[in-house]
Write an enzyme that holds these catalytic residues in place. Sequence first.
Site, PDB file in Angstrom:
ATOM      1  N   PHE A   1     -10.284   0.585  -1.352  1.00  0.00           N
ATOM      2  CA  PHE A   1     -10.297  -0.325  -0.201  1.00  0.00           C
ATOM      3  C   PHE A   1     -10.678  -1.728  -0.678  1.00  0.00           C
ATOM      4  CE2 PHE A   1     -10.880   0.053   4.594  1.00  0.00           C
ATOM      5  CZ  PHE A   1     -10.494  -1.263   4.786  1.00  0.00           C
ATOM      6  N   VAL A   2      -9.693  -2.600  -0.750  1.00  0.00           N
ATOM      7  CA  VAL A   2      -9.988  -3.950  -1.237  1.00  0.00           C
ATOM      8  C   VAL A   2      -9.922  -4.971  -0.101  1.00  0.00           C
ATOM      9  CG1 VAL A   2      -9.307  -3.578  -3.634  1.00  0.00           C
ATOM     10  CG2 VAL A   2      -7.569  -4.220  -1.963  1.00  0.00           C
TER      11      VAL A   2
ATOM     12  N   ASP B   1       0.862  -1.173   0.000  1.00  0.00           N
ATOM     13  CA  ASP B   1       0.000   0.000   0.000  1.00  0.00           C
ATOM     14  C   ASP B   1       0.904   1.231   0.000  1.00  0.00           C
ATOM     15  OD1 ASP B   1      -2.070   1.831   0.689  1.00  0.00           O
ATOM     16  OD2 ASP B   1      -3.203   0.212   1.583  1.00  0.00           O
TER      17      ASP B   1
HETATM   18  C1  PRP Z   1      -1.015  -5.160   5.254  1.00  0.00           C
HETATM   19  C2  PRP Z   1      -0.232  -6.000   4.260  1.00  0.00           C
HETATM   20  C3  PRP Z   1       1.140  -5.428   4.297  1.00  0.00           C
HETATM   21  C4  PRP Z   1       0.898  -3.993   4.711  1.00  0.00           C
HETATM   22  C5  PRP Z   1       1.047  -3.136   3.508  1.00  0.00           C
HETATM   23  O1  PRP Z   1      -0.873  -5.688   6.508  1.00  0.00           O
HETATM   24  O2  PRP Z   1      -0.230  -7.352   4.605  1.00  0.00           O
HETATM   25  O3  PRP Z   1       1.966  -6.087   5.219  1.00  0.00           O
HETATM   26  O4  PRP Z   1      -0.437  -3.865   5.175  1.00  0.00           O
HETATM   27  O5  PRP Z   1       0.810  -1.802   3.821  1.00  0.00           O
HETATM   28  P1  PRP Z   1       1.913  -0.688   3.615  1.00  0.00           P
HETATM   29  O6  PRP Z   1       2.499  -0.878   2.243  1.00  0.00           O
HETATM   30  O7  PRP Z   1       1.105   0.596   3.719  1.00  0.00           O
HETATM   31  O8  PRP Z   1       2.926  -0.787   4.684  1.00  0.00           O
HETATM   32  P2  PRP Z   1      -1.705  -5.123   7.771  1.00  0.00           P
HETATM   33  O9  PRP Z   1      -0.876  -4.123   8.506  1.00  0.00           O
HETATM   34  O10 PRP Z   1      -3.053  -4.666   7.312  1.00  0.00           O
HETATM   35  O11 PRP Z   1      -1.804  -6.397   8.696  1.00  0.00           O
HETATM   36  P3  PRP Z   1      -2.478  -7.818   8.353  1.00  0.00           P
HETATM   37  O12 PRP Z   1      -1.575  -8.477   7.330  1.00  0.00           O
HETATM   38  O13 PRP Z   1      -2.483  -8.537   9.655  1.00  0.00           O
HETATM   39  O14 PRP Z   1      -3.853  -7.559   7.799  1.00  0.00           O
END
Ligand code: PRP
Length: 183
Positions: free
Chosen positions: A156-157, A107
Site C-alpha cells: 500500500f503506497v 495496480d
Molecule cells: C488509481 C490510479 C489508477 C487506478 C489503478 O486511481 O490512479 O487510475 O487506481 O488501479 P487499477 O490498475 O487496479 O485499475 P483510483 O481509482 O485510486 O482513483 P484516484 O486516482 O482518484 O485516486
Amino acid sequence: MDASHVEDDLVNVLFTEAQIQEKIRELAGRLEADYAGQELLVVGVLRGAVMVMADLARAMSRHVEMDWMAVSSYGSGTKSSGVVRILKDLDTDISGRHVVIVDEIIDSGLTLSWLTSNLTSRGPASVEICTLLRKPEALQMPVDVKYVGWDIPNEFVVGYGLDYRERYRNLRDIGTLAPHVYS
Ligand code: PRP
C-alpha cells in the site's frame, strides 16, 4: 508536505522527491524523443495523476496538450468487478492524434486496460501509456505499458498523488503506508 511530516504513518520511504523528479525527467526525455516532430496530447487520469501530469508536462522542452478524464474505477466498490464508468470525458477529439495516457500507478490493470480500449475506439493515430508506478504482482488484466517509472512490490503506497482515504496525495515523496493506519 514531505515524509518527515508523516513519518509515523510510513513503514519506509520508497522514493524521495529527488528520485521521483529524476525519474520524471527521464520519462519526459523518452517522450520528447519518441514524439519529436509530432503533436502530443497527454491525458491524465484524475485524480491521482495530477502530480505526474504537472511535473511531466513541465519537464518537457516542447509544447504538449493536456486533457483529463475521470473514471470510477470499480462500480461495486471492489477491485475485482472490473466495472469502469466515465465521470468526466475528454474535451478533445482525439481522432488522428497521438495520445499518451498518464497515470501514477497501475495496480490490477483494470482501469488502464479499459481506458486504452475506450480511447483506441475513438480513432487516434496512437495510444500509449505512461505510468510512474506499476505493481506486477497485482496485475489481473494485461496492459501494454510503454513508459514505466518503477515496478514496485504489491504494498500500500501513498504520496505524489496516491491517497489513502483522500489523504497523503500532497506528500512529495512516495512511501509504504504502515498497517496501523488502515487496519
Ligand atoms: C488509481 C490510479 C489508477 C487506478 C489503478 O486511481 O490512479 O487510475 O487506481 O488501479 P487499477 O490498475 O487496479 O485499475 P483510483 O481509482 O485510486 O482513483 P484516484 O486516482 O482518484 O485516486
